[in-house]
Design a protein around this motif. Structure first.
Motif, PDB file in Angstrom:
ATOM      1  N   SER A 125      48.645  77.868  18.894  1.00  0.00           N
ATOM      2  CA  SER A 125      48.764  77.552  20.313  1.00  0.00           C
ATOM      3  C   SER A 125      49.259  78.753  21.092  1.00  0.00           C
ATOM      4  O   SER A 125      50.084  79.526  20.622  1.00  0.00           O
ATOM      5  N   VAL A 126      48.759  78.943  22.302  1.00  0.00           N
ATOM      6  CA  VAL A 126      49.272  79.983  23.193  1.00  0.00           C
ATOM      7  C   VAL A 126      49.842  79.360  24.464  1.00  0.00           C
ATOM      8  O   VAL A 126      49.948  80.007  25.497  1.00  0.00           O
ATOM      9  N   GLY A 127      50.207  78.102  24.413  1.00  0.00           N
ATOM     10  CA  GLY A 127      50.756  77.443  25.592  1.00  0.00           C
ATOM     11  C   GLY A 127      49.657  76.882  26.464  1.00  0.00           C
ATOM     12  O   GLY A 127      48.590  76.503  25.997  1.00  0.00           O
ATOM     13  N   LEU A 128      49.889  76.841  27.755  1.00  0.00           N
ATOM     14  CA  LEU A 128      48.949  76.223  28.688  1.00  0.00           C
ATOM     15  C   LEU A 128      47.861  77.197  29.124  1.00  0.00           C
ATOM     16  O   LEU A 128      48.128  78.350  29.435  1.00  0.00           O
ATOM     17  N   VAL A 129      46.619  76.725  29.155  1.00  0.00           N
ATOM     18  CA  VAL A 129      45.489  77.442  29.729  1.00  0.00           C
ATOM     19  C   VAL A 129      44.791  76.472  30.663  1.00  0.00           C
ATOM     20  O   VAL A 129      44.453  75.354  30.265  1.00  0.00           O
ATOM     21  N   ASP A 130      44.613  76.874  31.908  1.00  0.00           N
ATOM     22  CA  ASP A 130      44.049  75.978  32.919  1.00  0.00           C
ATOM     23  C   ASP A 130      44.844  74.682  33.032  1.00  0.00           C
ATOM     24  O   ASP A 130      44.283  73.595  33.257  1.00  0.00           O
ATOM     25  N   GLY A 131      46.138  74.775  32.814  1.00  0.00           N
ATOM     26  CA  GLY A 131      47.002  73.610  32.950  1.00  0.00           C
ATOM     27  C   GLY A 131      46.995  72.674  31.772  1.00  0.00           C
ATOM     28  O   GLY A 131      47.650  71.637  31.797  1.00  0.00           O
ATOM     29  N   ARG A 132      46.247  73.033  30.713  1.00  0.00           N
ATOM     30  CA  ARG A 132      46.176  72.162  29.541  1.00  0.00           C
ATOM     31  C   ARG A 132      46.498  72.948  28.277  1.00  0.00           C
ATOM     32  O   ARG A 132      46.253  74.158  28.194  1.00  0.00           O
ATOM     33  N   GLN A 133      47.006  72.268  27.271  1.00  0.00           N
ATOM     34  CA  GLN A 133      47.323  72.897  25.998  1.00  0.00           C
ATOM     35  C   GLN A 133      46.050  73.356  25.294  1.00  0.00           C
ATOM     36  O   GLN A 133      45.006  72.698  25.360  1.00  0.00           O
ATOM     37  N   THR A 134      46.147  74.474  24.605  1.00  0.00           N
ATOM     38  CA  THR A 134      44.996  74.944  23.828  1.00  0.00           C
ATOM     39  C   THR A 134      44.882  74.217  22.502  1.00  0.00           C
ATOM     40  O   THR A 134      43.832  74.246  21.863  1.00  0.00           O
ATOM     41  N   ASN A 135      45.981  73.612  22.057  1.00  0.00           N
ATOM     42  CA  ASN A 135      45.963  72.798  20.843  1.00  0.00           C
ATOM     43  C   ASN A 135      45.486  73.567  19.605  1.00  0.00           C
ATOM     44  O   ASN A 135      44.404  73.335  19.069  1.00  0.00           O
ATOM     45  N   ASN A 136      46.348  74.501  19.167  1.00  0.00           N
ATOM     46  CA  ASN A 136      46.240  75.157  17.861  1.00  0.00           C
ATOM     47  C   ASN A 136      45.135  76.185  17.710  1.00  0.00           C
ATOM     48  O   ASN A 136      45.049  76.845  16.665  1.00  0.00           O
ATOM     49  N   ILE A 137      44.315  76.390  18.711  1.00  0.00           N
ATOM     50  CA  ILE A 137      43.318  77.459  18.645  1.00  0.00           C
ATOM     51  C   ILE A 137      42.952  77.883  20.056  1.00  0.00           C
ATOM     52  O   ILE A 137      42.873  77.056  20.969  1.00  0.00           O
ATOM     53  N   ALA A 138      42.775  79.212  20.231  1.00  0.00           N
ATOM     54  CA  ALA A 138      42.436  79.741  21.544  1.00  0.00           C
ATOM     55  C   ALA A 138      41.569  80.983  21.376  1.00  0.00           C
ATOM     56  O   ALA A 138      41.423  81.533  20.275  1.00  0.00           O
ATOM     57  N   ARG A 139      41.025  81.414  22.493  1.00  0.00           N
ATOM     58  CA  ARG A 139      40.098  82.548  22.508  1.00  0.00           C
ATOM     59  C   ARG A 139      40.588  83.584  23.518  1.00  0.00           C
ATOM     60  O   ARG A 139      40.894  83.245  24.658  1.00  0.00           O
ATOM     61  N   TRP A 140      40.676  84.857  23.093  1.00  0.00           N
ATOM     62  CA  TRP A 140      41.093  85.948  23.971  1.00  0.00           C
ATOM     63  C   TRP A 140      39.916  86.907  24.151  1.00  0.00           C
ATOM     64  O   TRP A 140      39.407  87.476  23.183  1.00  0.00           O
ATOM     65  N   ASP A 141      39.434  87.092  25.397  1.00  0.00           N
ATOM     66  CA  ASP A 141      38.251  87.923  25.625  1.00  0.00           C
ATOM     67  C   ASP A 141      38.583  89.345  26.048  1.00  0.00           C
ATOM     68  O   ASP A 141      37.700  90.119  26.403  1.00  0.00           O
ATOM     69  N   GLY A 142      39.849  89.706  26.004  1.00  0.00           N
ATOM     70  CA  GLY A 142      40.270  91.042  26.406  1.00  0.00           C
ATOM     71  C   GLY A 142      41.008  91.046  27.710  1.00  0.00           C
ATOM     72  O   GLY A 142      41.667  92.039  28.048  1.00  0.00           O
ATOM     73  N   SER A 143      40.918  89.932  28.455  1.00  0.00           N
ATOM     74  CA  SER A 143      41.631  89.849  29.734  1.00  0.00           C
ATOM     75  C   SER A 143      42.324  88.509  29.938  1.00  0.00           C
ATOM     76  O   SER A 143      43.336  88.434  30.643  1.00  0.00           O
ATOM     77  N   GLU A 144      41.805  87.453  29.310  1.00  0.00           N
ATOM     78  CA  GLU A 144      42.446  86.157  29.501  1.00  0.00           C
ATOM     79  C   GLU A 144      42.170  85.232  28.316  1.00  0.00           C
ATOM     80  O   GLU A 144      41.232  85.431  27.544  1.00  0.00           O
ATOM     81  N   TRP A 145      43.054  84.225  28.211  1.00  0.00           N
ATOM     82  CA  TRP A 145      42.908  83.200  27.195  1.00  0.00           C
ATOM     83  C   TRP A 145      42.010  82.073  27.700  1.00  0.00           C
ATOM     84  O   TRP A 145      41.967  81.803  28.895  1.00  0.00           O
ATOM     85  N   SER A 146      41.320  81.421  26.775  1.00  0.00           N
ATOM     86  CA  SER A 146      40.576  80.207  27.121  1.00  0.00           C
ATOM     87  C   SER A 146      40.661  79.227  25.955  1.00  0.00           C
ATOM     88  O   SER A 146      40.966  79.609  24.818  1.00  0.00           O
ATOM     89  N   ARG A 147      40.394  77.962  26.265  1.00  0.00           N
ATOM     90  CA  ARG A 147      40.458  76.908  25.259  1.00  0.00           C
ATOM     91  C   ARG A 147      39.121  76.762  24.533  1.00  0.00           C
ATOM     92  O   ARG A 147      38.084  77.173  25.046  1.00  0.00           O
ATOM     93  N   LEU A 148      39.153  76.189  23.346  1.00  0.00           N
ATOM     94  CA  LEU A 148      37.947  75.831  22.612  1.00  0.00           C
ATOM     95  C   LEU A 148      37.855  74.309  22.671  1.00  0.00           C
ATOM     96  O   LEU A 148      38.380  73.588  21.809  1.00  0.00           O
ATOM     97  N   GLY A 149      37.209  73.796  23.722  1.00  0.00           N
ATOM     98  CA  GLY A 149      37.164  72.359  23.944  1.00  0.00           C
ATOM     99  C   GLY A 149      38.571  71.812  24.051  1.00  0.00           C
ATOM    100  O   GLY A 149      39.447  72.427  24.663  1.00  0.00           O
TER     101      GLY A 149
END
Length: 811
Positions: A125-149
């Motif tokens: 987990s990286v905490g909140l992304v777009d106001g929601r938890q990433t729930n144990n997996i996330a994606r970093w594109d070089g500038s920001e985090w995003s969730r995987l569903g």
């Protein structure tokens, strides 16, 4: 001289700068941009920081568009000298945190392009992304985090890229049951848009994933602690072909923690590591080989669990590397938590002091680089706290810094070229064992035998019996395995004691102008000979400096220096004492070869506190002796921890000085003129903020680009200069981890200067014109020694010729 010289100069200038027809040239600009284009600065990526305060769990390399980066996740809170929690990024210059949020520990990271662009997939987990938890997996594109569903409902332990026939996708295994709201049972596929199950999943946790082709096509192999995969009984290892689960005979009888595909010359096979003792009912101690149809043991196995497997292709030492909790392979001890399989088991360097939890390879500039991470602190005597790099022969930290503070620096040439020698408290230097002493050639560190059994606090380059030696002093009693008494010499090959040594620590060593070596410290004797804090090396023994019946000083000496106050060169001794040779001398005294004398008038001689260092510096008004330490008065003059002695009187430097202890002094010209550099514990100088390092030009104090360290816990200790082939530079040691604008530098910083200003650019405007001649002529006529360009101490026609020659060639 002036009129004749001016006519001579005109003729020279015409020849140098204009066609022959031109008789007088008033302005002929010659570029001196080499001095203009350069800006003195701290050297970057030279002395990186090898410190972690907690275990590393995963490593990955990823280029998010700004160049390759080294990502590291673990239970640490501090990396080098920075507070960085759980995820740190190395850019070749410094460690930093990554983006917003507070990442949790990642057990797995992987770089992959799922069709939306390259990204680092982070199994935590990286905490909140777009106001929601990433729930144990996330994606970093070089500038920001995003969730995987909507993520996963449990921990991720492993990731792999596999093409099940519908294109490459990310496969994730761990301890979760649900992915994207769907029941998946501990393993799932991410196609870039949504999560998919792999049949009915597996019945227990997944620890590792790998893709292997046994001849019937690539399949995804899954290891961990589970009995079934889908409907099949598999016993801790299974394979997925994109449609259904399969078994590997009867599997293994306990946990599987690592998988790797490797060809040891007998054909490509899947290697399986873990905590098992059998594979399909056959003996297999913690590691086994599956060729697609049968299991085989791997050279008798290892005596403890295998946590990680990594294949190195190419480089100096290709092979299959195993790490874990074992100490023996094939019944032989001495493997110490890491081993290499090439058809037989080989030791890998000196192994480690504790378990290895992971091995990771990435392509460096010179080929594949293997890194290990785990709970270890050392490999042999080399300090590599929880992370190390293998060079084909030995493990070492993947940085070039010192492991602890250097207390002494000097330049010495043992006949093989000049190097910077550092002595101190450290147990390793970069890739060298360097027990408390090491040499830096500008590229790498090297050890001096097996080093010392105690700190090195003094170093000197000395010619002994017609050969160059490095002399070291400190509290040590053993040098390179040789019994010594706190002083020893290194001839480039081995250590030797020097006479009877000393009864207590040596604090400083100094070679006088006559070639003699002097030592000072807190000692009273050399063997049975009384010396009392100061002694001279005779070639076979240490002799006292004696005046009548009075020997040495009445306390401890800390610093020695040669200075000519106009009466000839003399040896100056400073420290913490009240008399020298029976003469009252408060903390500093002058030795002329036969007698001691104080500095200052009776009743106000010397300084009122401890002196730690001495240096000779010419601020333009003539050479003077500068003293540094902790004191407030010198010869009755109010000063602050640093003072100037011109041979007749004491003076302060400006209206004040450093607000705390000063430990080191050095003189260096970084292209803006020779200046006195001062290092210590101070935060301010003359009321201005200067962090532990400042410089004095004879009239004012200035900062050295942010100084060293980040807090009062840091300090500057020792200063010297060294040319590593890139030009003379100033080296500063201390307890810091940063220099300047947070440039990573472990206990040692390099302040690189610029080419010295062109001597013919006498007015300093960056170009050569008639005005430089006028400025030179004026200085010459006034007797200003700045016009002494040939350096002989007097102003003659030869200085004029030196100026003319420099001007003619554009410096």
């Amino acid at each position: 001289m002036s009129a004749r010289g001016f006519r001579f100069f005109q003729r020279s200038l015409n020849r140098a700068c204009a066609p022959a027809a031109v008789v007088v040239v008033l302005l002929c600009a010659v570029s001196s941009a080499s001095a203009q284009d350069c800006e003195p600065a701290w050297a970057e990526d030279v002395f990186g920081v090898p410190y972690l305060d907690g275990d590393v769990r995963s490593l990955a390399n990823f280029d998010g568009g700004s160049g390759p980066r080294f990502f590291m996740s673990g239970v640490f809170q501090q990396v080098g000298f920075q507070q960085i929690s759980r995820l740190a990024v190395w850019d070749g210059r410094t460690w930093s945190a990554l983006g917003a949020g507070e990442p949790q520990i990642a057990e797995a990271m992987l770089a992959f392009d799922d069709g939306t662009g390259p990204a680092l997939y982070y199994g935590a987990s990286v905490g909140l992304v777009d106001g929601r938890q990433t729930n144990n997996i996330a994606r970093w594109d070089g500038s920001e985090w995003s969730r995987l569903g909507s993520g996963l409902d449990g921990r991720v332990n492993a990731m792999a890229v596999y093409d099940d026939g519908s294109g490459p996708a990310l496969f994730v295994g761990g301890e979760f049951l649900v992915a994207g709201g769907e029941l998946v049972n501990r393993i799932a596929k991410w196609d870039g848009d949504r999560w998919h199950p792999l049949g009915e999943g597996v019945s227990g946790r997944v620890e590792t994933l790998a893709v292997y082709d046994d001849g019937s096509g690539p399949e995804l192999y899954v290891g961990g602690r589970f009995i079934t995969a889908g409907p099949e009984i598999v016993n801790n290892i299974a394979k997925w072909d994109g449609t259904s689960w399969g078994f590997l005979d009867f599997g293994v009888n306990d946990d599987v923690g690592a998988l790797a595909v490797y060809d040891d010359g007998s054909g490509e096979a899947l290697y399986v590591g873990g905590a098992f003792s059998e594979a399909s009912g056959q003996p297999a101690e913690n590691i086994a080989r599956w060729d697609g149809t049968t299991w085989e043991e791997v050279g008798g196995g290892v005596d403890g669990g295998v946590a990680t497997l990594e294949v190195v292709q190419g480089g100096d030492s290709p092979g299959l590397y195993a790490g874990g909790g074992f100490r023996a392979a094939n019944g032989e001890i001495g493997f110490d938590f890491v081993a290499r399989w090439t058809g037989q088991w080989d030791r890998v360097g000196e192994g480690f002091s504790n378990s290895v939890q992971g091995l990771e390879t990435y392509e460096g500039v010179d080929g594949p680089e293997l890194h290990a991470f785990g709970s270890f602190s050392r490999s042999g005597e080399i300090f590599c706290n929880r992370i190390a790099q293998f060079d084909g022969e030995a493990w070492a930290p993947p940085f070039t810094g010192l492991q602890a503070t250097a207390l002494a620096l000097t330049v010495h040439d043992d006949g093989q070229g000049s190097k910077l020698y550092a002595g101190g408290e450290f147990r390793s230097a970069g890739r060298a064992a360097g027990l408390r002493i090491a040499a830096w050639d500008g590229t790498e560190w090297s050890a001096l035998g097996s080093g010392m059994d105690g700190s090195v606090v003094a170093l000197a380059s000395f010619e002994m019996d017609g050969r160059p030696v490095l002399v070291a002093g400190g509290p040590f009693r053993n040098a390179g395995g040789v019994p010594v008494e706190r002083v020893a010499s290194w001839d480039g090959q081995q250590w030797e004691g020097m006479g009877d040594g000393f009864s207590r620590e040596v604090a400083d060593l100094h070679v006088f102008v006559d070639g003699d070596l002097y030592a000072t410290g807190g000692f009273l004797e050399s063997g049975t000979q009384a010396v009392n804090g100061i002694a001279r090396w005779t070639g076979s023994a240490w002799a006292p400096l004696q005046v009548g019946s009075e020997i040495g000083i009445s306390g401890s000496g800390f610093a020695l220096e040669t200075f000519d106050d106009g009466g000839g060169p003399a040896l100056y001794l400073a420290g913490q004492f009240s008399a020298a040779g029976g003469v009252a001398a408060t903390n500093i005294a002058r030795w002329d070869g036969s007698a001691w004398s104080p500095l200052g008038s009776p009743g106000s001689e010397g300084v009122n506190g401890v002196i730690r260092d001495l240096a000779v510096y010419d601020d333009g008004s003539g050479p003077a002796l500068y003293v540094a330490g902790r004191f407030t008065s010198a010869g009755g003059v109010t000063v602050e921890n640093v003072a100037r002695w011109d041979g007749a009187s004491w003076s302060a430097l400006g209206t004040g000085g450093p607000d705390d202890d000063v430990f080191g002094l050095g003189v260096f010209d970084d292209g803006r003129g020779s200046q006195l550099y001062v290092a210590g514990d101070f935060e301010e100088v003359d009321g201005q903020p200067f962090a532990r390092l400042a410089r004095w030009n004879g009239s004012e104090w200035s900062s050295v680009d942010g100084g060293v360290g980040t807090s009062r816990r840091n300090n500057g200790r020792v200063i010297t200069t060294f040319d590593d082939g890139e030009g003379e530079a100033l080296y500063v040691s201390g307890t810091f981890g940063f220099v300047g604008d947070r440039v990573e530098s472990a206990y040692l910083g390099k302040w690189r200067g610029c080419p010295t200003t062109c001597i013919a650019d006498f007015d300093g405007d960056g170009s050569l014109t008639l005005f430089d001649f006028l400025a030179f002529q004026s200085a010459f006529d006034l007797g200003d020694l700045r016009a002494d360009l040939d350096g002989d101490g007097s102003l003659t026609l030869f200085d004029f010729l030196e100026f003319q020659s420099a001007f003619a060639v554009g410096c």
